[in-house]
Scaffold this motif. Structure first.
Motif, PDB file in Angstrom:
ATOM      1  N   GLY A   1       0.808  -1.213   0.000  1.00 41.96           N
ATOM      2  CA  GLY A   1       0.000   0.000   0.000  1.00 41.96           C
ATOM      3  C   GLY A   1       0.836   1.254   0.000  1.00 41.96           C
ATOM      4  O   GLY A   1       2.023   1.237   0.330  1.00 41.96           O
ATOM      5  N   TRP A   2       0.193   2.332  -0.385  1.00 45.07           N
ATOM      6  CA  TRP A   2       0.789   3.669  -0.339  1.00 45.07           C
ATOM      7  C   TRP A   2      -0.137   4.589   0.446  1.00 45.07           C
ATOM      8  O   TRP A   2      -1.351   4.586   0.229  1.00 45.07           O
ATOM      9  CB  TRP A   2       0.989   4.232  -1.743  1.00 45.07           C
ATOM     10  CG  TRP A   2       2.034   3.549  -2.545  1.00 45.07           C
ATOM     11  CD1 TRP A   2       1.872   2.502  -3.398  1.00 45.07           C
ATOM     12  CD2 TRP A   2       3.432   3.863  -2.564  1.00 45.07           C
ATOM     13  NE1 TRP A   2       3.075   2.146  -3.955  1.00 45.07           N
ATOM     14  CE2 TRP A   2       4.056   2.970  -3.457  1.00 45.07           C
ATOM     15  CE3 TRP A   2       4.229   4.812  -1.919  1.00 45.07           C
ATOM     16  CZ2 TRP A   2       5.424   2.999  -3.716  1.00 45.07           C
ATOM     17  CZ3 TRP A   2       5.592   4.841  -2.182  1.00 45.07           C
ATOM     18  CH2 TRP A   2       6.187   3.939  -3.067  1.00 45.07           C
ATOM     19  N   PHE A   3       0.454   5.348   1.336  1.00 46.02           N
ATOM     20  CA  PHE A   3      -0.247   6.358   2.096  1.00 46.02           C
ATOM     21  C   PHE A   3       0.547   7.658   1.999  1.00 46.02           C
ATOM     22  O   PHE A   3       1.727   7.647   1.658  1.00 46.02           O
ATOM     23  CB  PHE A   3      -0.382   5.945   3.566  1.00 46.02           C
ATOM     24  CG  PHE A   3      -1.269   4.754   3.781  1.00 46.02           C
ATOM     25  CD1 PHE A   3      -0.811   3.465   3.551  1.00 46.02           C
ATOM     26  CD2 PHE A   3      -2.577   4.921   4.209  1.00 46.02           C
ATOM     27  CE1 PHE A   3      -1.633   2.363   3.738  1.00 46.02           C
ATOM     28  CE2 PHE A   3      -3.412   3.829   4.403  1.00 46.02           C
ATOM     29  CZ  PHE A   3      -2.935   2.551   4.176  1.00 46.02           C
ATOM     30  N   ARG A   4      -0.094   8.759   2.309  1.00 45.21           N
ATOM     31  CA  ARG A   4       0.614  10.037   2.312  1.00 45.21           C
ATOM     32  C   ARG A   4       0.125  10.884   3.469  1.00 45.21           C
ATOM     33  O   ARG A   4      -0.990  10.732   3.953  1.00 45.21           O
ATOM     34  CB  ARG A   4       0.411  10.770   0.989  1.00 45.21           C
ATOM     35  CG  ARG A   4      -1.019  11.245   0.736  1.00 45.21           C
ATOM     36  CD  ARG A   4      -1.132  11.843  -0.664  1.00 45.21           C
ATOM     37  NE  ARG A   4      -2.470  12.365  -0.920  1.00 45.21           N
ATOM     38  CZ  ARG A   4      -2.865  12.844  -2.098  1.00 45.21           C
ATOM     39  NH1 ARG A   4      -2.027  12.859  -3.139  1.00 45.21           N
ATOM     40  NH2 ARG A   4      -4.086  13.304  -2.242  1.00 45.21           N
ATOM     41  N   GLN A   5       1.010  11.768   3.894  1.00 47.03           N
ATOM     42  CA  GLN A   5       0.672  12.670   4.981  1.00 47.03           C
ATOM     43  C   GLN A   5       1.188  14.061   4.655  1.00 47.03           C
ATOM     44  O   GLN A   5       2.411  14.278   4.532  1.00 47.03           O
ATOM     45  CB  GLN A   5       1.252  12.190   6.304  1.00 47.03           C
ATOM     46  CG  GLN A   5       0.764  12.977   7.500  1.00 47.03           C
ATOM     47  CD  GLN A   5       1.064  12.290   8.814  1.00 47.03           C
ATOM     48  OE1 GLN A   5       1.947  11.449   8.913  1.00 47.03           O
ATOM     49  NE2 GLN A   5       0.308  12.636   9.837  1.00 47.03           N
ATOM     50  N   ALA A   6       0.251  14.968   4.495  1.00 49.13           N
ATOM     51  CA  ALA A   6       0.593  16.360   4.249  1.00 49.13           C
ATOM     52  C   ALA A   6       0.787  17.075   5.582  1.00 49.13           C
ATOM     53  O   ALA A   6       0.257  16.636   6.605  1.00 49.13           O
ATOM     54  CB  ALA A   6      -0.518  17.025   3.441  1.00 49.13           C
ATOM     55  N   PRO A   7       1.514  18.184   5.592  1.00 49.81           N
ATOM     56  CA  PRO A   7       1.741  18.908   6.848  1.00 49.81           C
ATOM     57  C   PRO A   7       0.432  19.292   7.527  1.00 49.81           C
ATOM     58  O   PRO A   7      -0.465  19.855   6.889  1.00 49.81           O
ATOM     59  CB  PRO A   7       2.512  20.150   6.397  1.00 49.81           C
ATOM     60  CG  PRO A   7       3.182  19.743   5.137  1.00 49.81           C
ATOM     61  CD  PRO A   7       2.237  18.798   4.462  1.00 49.81           C
ATOM     62  N   GLY A   8       0.317  18.936   8.791  1.00 50.32           N
ATOM     63  CA  GLY A   8      -0.852  19.309   9.559  1.00 50.32           C
ATOM     64  C   GLY A   8      -2.078  18.470   9.294  1.00 50.32           C
ATOM     65  O   GLY A   8      -3.161  18.775   9.811  1.00 50.32           O
ATOM     66  N   LYS A   9      -1.921  17.414   8.495  1.00 49.78           N
ATOM     67  CA  LYS A   9      -3.077  16.567   8.165  1.00 49.78           C
ATOM     68  C   LYS A   9      -2.837  15.124   8.581  1.00 49.78           C
ATOM     69  O   LYS A   9      -1.705  14.708   8.821  1.00 49.78           O
ATOM     70  CB  LYS A   9      -3.365  16.643   6.659  1.00 49.78           C
ATOM     71  CG  LYS A   9      -3.804  18.008   6.189  1.00 49.78           C
ATOM     72  CD  LYS A   9      -4.258  17.969   4.740  1.00 49.78           C
ATOM     73  CE  LYS A   9      -4.775  19.315   4.276  1.00 49.78           C
ATOM     74  NZ  LYS A   9      -5.262  19.274   2.874  1.00 49.78           N
ATOM     75  N   GLU A  10      -3.902  14.368   8.637  1.00 50.11           N
ATOM     76  CA  GLU A  10      -3.797  12.960   8.965  1.00 50.11           C
ATOM     77  C   GLU A  10      -3.292  12.175   7.751  1.00 50.11           C
ATOM     78  O   GLU A  10      -3.400  12.626   6.603  1.00 50.11           O
ATOM     79  CB  GLU A  10      -5.154  12.418   9.411  1.00 50.11           C
ATOM     80  CG  GLU A  10      -5.647  13.013  10.714  1.00 50.11           C
ATOM     81  CD  GLU A  10      -6.923  12.357  11.191  1.00 50.11           C
ATOM     82  OE1 GLU A  10      -7.328  12.637  12.337  1.00 50.11           O
ATOM     83  OE2 GLU A  10      -7.517  11.576  10.445  1.00 50.11           O
ATOM     84  N   ARG A  11      -2.761  11.015   8.040  1.00 55.45           N
ATOM     85  CA  ARG A  11      -2.289  10.161   6.959  1.00 55.45           C
ATOM     86  C   ARG A  11      -3.471   9.697   6.118  1.00 55.45           C
ATOM     87  O   ARG A  11      -4.527   9.346   6.637  1.00 55.45           O
ATOM     88  CB  ARG A  11      -1.533   8.963   7.534  1.00 55.45           C
ATOM     89  CG  ARG A  11      -0.677   8.233   6.519  1.00 55.45           C
ATOM     90  CD  ARG A  11       0.212   7.209   7.183  1.00 55.45           C
ATOM     91  NE  ARG A  11       1.197   7.821   8.068  1.00 55.45           N
ATOM     92  CZ  ARG A  11       2.137   7.139   8.705  1.00 55.45           C
ATOM     93  NH1 ARG A  11       2.205   5.818   8.563  1.00 55.45           N
ATOM     94  NH2 ARG A  11       2.994   7.752   9.485  1.00 55.45           N
TER      95      ARG A  11
END
Length: 125
Positions: free
Chosen positions: A34-44
Motif C-alpha cells: 500500500g501507499w499512504f501520504r501525509q501532508a503537513p498538519g493533516k492525517e495520513r
C-alpha cells in the motif's frame, strides 16, 4: 519485512513522478502493498494498494485516474506512477505492507504492520 521508499522530489503542477518501494526479508505472495501520504498538519491518507499476487489495484478517491500501481517482481519492487500532479498532492509518501487483507481493509493504515521511511513529494503551483 523491510521497505525502502524512494523517488520523491520537487515537480511542477501537471508533472509526473514515479515512486518506488523495494521490500526485502520474508517474501510472500499474500502480501498487500500500500501507499499512504501525509501532508503537513493533516492525517495520513490512503493513496493506493495492490495485492502482490495480482488483481485490480485499489485507489483513493483523490488520486483515482491520475495515479497507478505497477510492480517488478524480479526486484521485489512496487511503483506508484503519479501523473497530473497537483499542489495538494504535496506530502510525505509512505509505502506499507500487510498480509491477506480484504479489499475493504486496504485503505486503513492500522492494518499495515510494515512501513517504509517515507519520501517527500513537493508539487509547486
Amino acid at each position: 519485512v523491510q521497505l525502502q521508499a524512494s523517488g520523491g522530489g520537487l515537480v511542477q503542477a501537471g508533472g509526473s513522478l514515479r515512486l518506488s518501494c523495494a521490500f526485502s526479508g520474508r517474501t510472500s505472495t499474500s502480501y498487500v502493498m500500500g501507499w499512504f501520504r501525509q501532508a503537513p498538519g493533516k492525517e495520513r491518507e490512503f493513496v493506493a494498494a495492490s495485492r502482490w499476487s495480482g488483481g485490480s489495484p485499489h485507489y483513493g478517491g483523490s488520486v483515482k485516474g491520475r495515479f497507478s500501481i505497477s510492480k517488478e517482481s524480479a526486484k521485489n519492487t512496487q511503483y506508484l506512477q503519479m501523473n497530473s500532479l497537483k499542489p495538494e498532492d504535496t506530502a510525505v509518501y509512505y509505502c506499507a505492507a500487510a498480509e491477506r487483507l480484504i479489499l475493504s481493509s486496504m485503505n486503513n493504515e492500522r492494518n499495515y504492520p510494515w512501513w517504509g521511511q517515507g519520501t517527500l513529494v513537493t508539487v509547486s503551483s
